[in-house]
Design a protein around this motif. Structure first.
Motif: not given
Length: 864
Positions: A97-111
């Motif tokens: 849905d957000e498409g191209k060229e978005a900048f992402y932050v993901f929570d810690s994968l360890s969660e």
């Protein structure tokens, strides 16, 4: 084609080390704490906002938020406890849905560890998400907490990501060390760098580097558990707890914890499991588990049944239970197989509304040709070494299977493997069966079932149950003496003196396939456990007509499952005590003798088996014991073998809550309804409890006209009914009754109309009509997978035998009705002599049945 855009990390010093980020980079930071991860996230986000980027925060952890709420940052929230599939699917959709060229932050994968237990699935998640982000020209940050993950998982992430940075503290200083920077390098890029102010400086002299790296290496070696997956650490802790003088409360907490990661999520089954399994039980299951994850509903049901019975206080079930030595292929293997074979994108396409069926067809084909990771194959080899060349069965055991309200009866495949040949050949036979079970999760019937029951968005992983086939060798054949289905509540009582609560059996000689599926031209023995010698038919001629003629067994020499006639089997010296299960058909024997052929002809009645009530009492005790523990009627699949001194050894191969309806509301059947207002009436031969159902449509397949059709046209009749099912039938607004000759759902068109479940799914009731001149006979299928489909889909079933004096079918009424087929589906008009679609007038036709009196009628209601 990726653009070569330079992106800042928000730290000039880090930009200098990495030569900046690039569009498409996934950045993974190994950190000691969430605070260390946040230290790098916030400047990256601040710089992205300054640069006018679309910043997205993927929030799913229990830790404090990495970013404060801001009108310039879009936050998505996900719950990983709903399961890997739902979590990964929804993130994939958000990225789309957000498409191209978005900048992402993901929570810690360890969660994700607390939700999924095994970090192997974190590796799977990263492997399918990272490349998709790369394709969309994004930049994304991910965090991993040190010592939480197995080395193998870190390596999988390293192989997939573009940038991997180790972040750590030493001697009061912050350090970073790039471990991977894709398509960039410099003489000092991969050295450790110490933070001083806002800059990072490489440790360029040997004594500083030696001090730092030797200290880090020593700390890592102190914890050998870092080499282990979180899942395996959990079971090491469980082993230690079991071997220690732990309190009952401590063990109970561990049982609950393991059950939530290995048994399932359905609360009623989960609660029963927590009460029934000990810590030792769960550790034993783990030793026989290949891969990780849940063992699935079918495996849980089988294990629960064995535990419940063995622990009954007032009866020694160990004397009558055949022990099992099953293996389990964990549910995570299913997703790993999809990821390993690069099918995830297609899997995501199948999750969309438009791709739900179409992409499934393509995915099913891909699943049949994939290969398994070598670590999983090694588990398969060890399992086959254990079983040797004993026959095995590979059974579906999905997360949603065999739960309360969702039996999935017959929706997913199971396969016998005779298990002959070299180790390599037997491994290939096993893997072929596993692929086919995986692929069955994408069958049209299974998808329709999930869609209709609003399960299509739930996490449905396919675990597998691998069992030694119960039975014994009879020369070059292998099979159990008896097999069947038992239900603790019998809604198909055909005599008003029978008690539905007594339960019933559906019994066959040989493999149980002929009991759970409707076999062509064959009939299992239906046994009401409170009247085991009573049959739902009368007279020896009917006994001959409605008995088992063929036996399913495993042919060891030919390495395949085989169906052999009972007549043929009796000519082999198979050491079966025929007189315990059958009576001689002396009339047929005399006929053969007059033709110069002397042979024993047996009819399977099982009367001798039930003559003293010992066996029926034993089976009823088993069903009622399980029903009491489940606090719900149960449906059990079983085999029975007898010792030399005729002690019954029962193997419960499956147990699940019974999907059925009882006499939950009273129905008064009208008396003396004139024939002109009656469509049909009958005594008995119906399933589905009490019913009082108005009808809007009646679909009639004429038996005589159907019998004349060539084979291809008989299949086309099934497709035509499927189209009508979608076009006019609706259980609430447009209740529809379907009547036709012989057996609905047969695979042999000569026996009835070969519809699939998805082609009758919207109907309110179906009737099977006997047409003796065309040899099209109903089969009272209570206890079969077909029956489960009908009950779960809320479809009432009845059988009509117009030649019986207790049955009336108003053919004149049928002839008088106009046919709406051509107007509904012009393409089907050429079959209007075969299929009649009747639009019921406003004065509705009413279908009524009463279980207690065993009366059923379909008639116009009395005016006024």
């Amino acid at each position: 084609m990726q653009t070569a855009g330079y992106v800042s990390t928000g730290y000039k010093g880090l930009d200098n080390i990495l030569d900046g980020l690039r569009i498409g980079d996934n950045v993974v930071l190994k950190v000691d704490s969430i605070e260390d991860y946040r230290y790098f996230v916030v400047p990256y986000v601040d710089q992205a906002l300054v640069d006018g980027r679309n910043v997205i925060y993927m929030r799913f952890g229990d830790h404090e938020p990495l970013l404060d709420p801001s009108p310039h940052i879009k936050i998505y929230e996900f719950d990983p406890r709903q399961g890997f599939e739902i979590f990964a699917t929804r993130i994939h959709q958000a990225i789309t849905d957000e498409g191209k060229e978005a900048f992402y932050v993901f929570d810690s994968l360890s969660e994700l560890l607390s939700a999924w237990a095994t970090d192997h699935m974190i590796g799977n998640f990263f492997r399918v998400t990272c490349p998709y982000l790369y394709e969309l020209d994004t930049v994304a940050y991910f965090g991993l907490i040190r010592k939480h993950h197995a080395v193998r998982t870190i390596e999988r992430i390293r192989e997939t990501t573009q940038v991997l940075i180790d972040v750590f503290n030493h001697d009061g200083h912050f350090h970073v060390q790039p471990l991977k920077v894709w398509q960039r390098s410099s003489p000092t890029m991969f050295l450790p760098h110490r933070k001083q102010g806002e800059m990072f400086f490489p440790l360029a002299n040997s004594f500083e580097a030696t001090d730092l790296l030797s200290s880090r290496s020593a700390r890592q070696e102190e914890s050998s558990s870092r080499q282990l997956d979180h899942w395996h650490r959990l079971f090491i802790q469980a082993e230690q707890l079991f071997e220690s003088p732990a309190t009952e409360l401590e063990q109970a907490h561990m049982v609950k914890h393991i059950c939530r990661h290995m048994i399932g999520r359905e609360e009623r089954i989960l609660g029963l499991s927590i009460r029934s399994f000990t810590l030792r039980d769960l550790l034993d299951i783990k030793t026989r588990l290949i891969g990780t994850g849940f063992i699935g509903g079918k495996a849980v049901g089988m294990l629960l049944a064995h535990n419940i019975l063995k622990r009954q206080q007032d009866f020694d079930w160990n004397h009558h239970l055949e022990p099992h030595d099953s293996f389990y292929i964990g549910s995570n293997v299913y997703y790993s197989y999809i990821v390993h074979n690069n099918m995830w994108r297609l899997f995501m396409k199948q999750k969309t509304q438009e791709g739900y069926f179409s992409a499934a067809s393509e995915l099913r084909k891909e699943m049949l040709i994939g290969n398994f990771p070598e670590a999983i194959r090694e588990g398969f080899r060890k399992m086959l070494d254990y079983y040797g060349q004993y026959p095995i069965i590979i059974r579906s055991s999905s997360l949603l299977e065999d739960g309360f309200g969702n039996a999935f009866a017959g929706k997913y495949d199971s396969f016998f493997r005779v298990n002959q040949g070299s180790p390599e050949e037997r491994l290939e036979q096993l893997e072929d069966a596993i692929r086919r079970v995986f692929a069955s999760a994408m069958s049209e019937d299974a998808l329709t079932y999930r869609l209709q029951r609003d399960l299509h968005e739930q996490d449905e992983q396919m675990a597998l149950l691998v069992q030694r086939v119960s039975g014994s060798y009879h020369h070059h054949y292998y099979f159990p003496e008896l097999a069947g289905v038992g239900v603790s509540y019998n809604t198909f009582v055909w005599d008003k003196d029978m008690d539905p609560k007594a339960g019933m059996l559906r019994l066959v000689l040989g493999l149980g396939t002929r009991a759970v599926d409707r076999a062509e031209g064959d009939y299992p023995r239906i046994v009401a456990l409170d009247a085991p010698l009573k049959r739902p038919h009368k007279g020896f001629e009917d006994t001959r007509k409605f008995s088992q003629r063929d036996v399913d067994l495993l042919n060891i020499n030919d390495n395949c499952m085989e169906t052999i006639s009972l007549l043929n089997l009796t000519t082999h010296d198979v050491k079966i005590p025929w007189r315990n299960y059958a009576v001689q058909d002396k009339e047929t024997m005399q006929l053969l003798k007059r033709r110069g052929r002397k042979q024993d002809i047996w009819l399977l009645t099982f009367d001798q088996l039930f003559s003293d009530n010992n066996f029926s009492d034993l089976m009823q005790r088993m069903l009622k014991t399980l029903e009491e523990s489940y606090d719900y009627p149960v449906d059990v699949e079983f085999t029975v073998n007898f010792t030399t001194d005729r002690v019954a050894k029962i193997n419960v191969v499956q147990c699940r809550p019974l999907q059925t309806k009882g006499a939950d509301h009273e129905v008064v059947i009208p008396k003396q309804v004139p024939e002109e207002r009656t469509f049909f009436r009958t005594e008995g031969n119906f399933m589905g409890g009490n019913i009082s159902q108005p009808l809007k449509w009646v679909i009639w397949v004429d038996p005589a006209e159907y019998s004349k059709l060539p084979l291809a046209d008989k299949h086309e009749i099934a497709r035509l009914i499927g189209r009508l099912n979608k076009r006019i039938a609706d259980k609430v607004d447009s209740p529809t009754l379907l009547l036709g000759p012989g057996r609905w759902g047969t695979s042999t068109p000569a026996m009835g109309v070969p519809i699939s479940f998805s082609e009758i799914s919207n109907l309110s009731a179906i009737a099977e009509v006997a047409f003796t001149s065309g040899n099209l006979m109903p089969e009272l299928s209570f206890g079969s997978h077909f029956f489960q489909d009908l009950v779960e889909a809320d479809i009432f079933y009845l059988a009509l035998f117009p030649e019986n004096k207790t049955c009336f079918l108003n053919n004149r009424w049928l002839e008088q009705q106009s046919n709406s087929l051509e107007g509904l589906t012009p393409a089907g008009a050429r079959y209007k002599s075969v299929v009649k679609v009747i639009r019921v007038p406003e004065k509705n036709l009413h279908l009524m049945a009463d279980v207690v009196s065993q009366q059923l009628i379909c008639c116009y209601q009395q005016e006024g």
